[in-house]
Design an enzyme around this catalytic site. Sequence first.
Site, short mmCIF file in Angstrom:
data_model
loop_
_atom_site.label_atom_id
_atom_site.label_comp_id
_atom_site.label_asym_id
_atom_site.label_seq_id
_atom_site.Cartn_x
_atom_site.Cartn_y
_atom_site.Cartn_z
CB CYS A 150 -0.90 0.00 1.23
SG CYS A 150 -1.87 1.52 1.40
CG ASP B 236 -2.72 -3.53 -0.12
OD1 ASP B 236 -3.14 -3.65 1.04
OD2 ASP B 236 -2.62 -2.44 -0.71
CD GLU C 183 7.46 -17.42 -20.91
OE1 GLU C 183 7.23 -18.57 -20.53
OE2 GLU C 183 7.94 -16.53 -20.19
CB SER C 184 2.91 -18.62 -18.60
OG SER C 184 3.79 -19.69 -18.83
#
Length: 94
Positions: free
Chosen positions: A54, A61, A77-78
């Site tokens: 935050c 968060d 691309e993952s």
Amino acid sequence: MAREKAEEGLTSLGAQRTDYGYDYAPEALETFQNQHTDHDYWVRFNCPEFTTLCPITGQPDYGTIYISYMPAERMVESKSLKLYLVSFRNHGDF
């Protein structure tokens, strides 16, 4: 041959050692050529462990990010997407 061409220019995929940067790094995102532009299909990523700071309190968060898209010419691309999302870990933003 098609696999080699798809991997061309990807630096994270197949790397023996992955360096996890904890500074915001949009340059971590990589794309490759969609090999199946002749038909529509969905690509989905579920990222249940997204964290950031935050910017007001400095407290962590947590969230889940769902990404769904129909690729056109290029695809995300993952592994590079995961590295990009990790880069938010110490980044203060809404």
